[in-house]
Write a protein that holds these residues in place. Structure first.
Motif: not given
Length: 150
Positions: A38-62
């Motif tokens: 959030a301190s780096m950019s106003g939208w970076l946290l939102e973009a990271a959230l989408v990435t974590v939600c998608v990648a998290g499914v795969r990580a939990a499955d593995v």
């Protein structure tokens, strides 16, 4: 990608193995990471959230396929997603972020109706979904407080 990468993502490296309460440690780590984003950019946290939600499914499955453990306590990538959803509802201020941390932990630990329902989804979807719903409930409460509705 290498299964070791997905396992490390699922547990945030060593964070998921901190005892007691790895979920709370995962949420605390999520707050620190979010502050950096959030301190780096106003939208970076939102973009990271989408990435974590998608990648998290795969990580939990593995993680589940590798260890045979369903929704194991060392898996804390789901806490990251839920915690970040709660944080997105409040200003970048330590008091609000503390409130977001506590609200998310409340819903994640108690698992009221919709959270418990989301947990029933299969595999990584269920692992991620219950924390996403807990984060959304925490965000709704925090927004109500912010807007003076509660």
């Amino acid at each position: 990608m290498n299964p070791r990468f997905w396992m490390a993502l699922a547990t945030l490296g060593p964070v998921g193995n901190i005892r007691p309460a790895p979920g709370s440690w995962g949420s605390a780590a999520a707050v620190l990471i979010a502050a950096g984003l959030a301190s780096m950019s106003g939208w970076l946290l939102e973009a990271a959230l989408v990435t974590v939600c998608v990648a998290g499914v795969r990580a939990a499955d593995v993680y589940e396929m590798t260890t045979g453990q369903k929704d194991a306590s060392p898996v804390v990538i789901d806490e990251v997603a839920g915690q970040w959803i709660a944080l997105l509802a409040v200003p970048f201020d330590w008091r609000w972020w503390l409130a977001a941390f506590l609200a998310f932990r409340f819903f994640d630990i108690l698992k009221p109706g919709p959270v418990r329902l989301a947990e029933r989804l299969p595999g990584g979807y269920g692992v991620m979904a219950d924390d996403i719903v807990a984060g959304a409930l925490a965000a709704a409460v925090l927004l109500a407080v912010r807007w003076g509705v509660a």
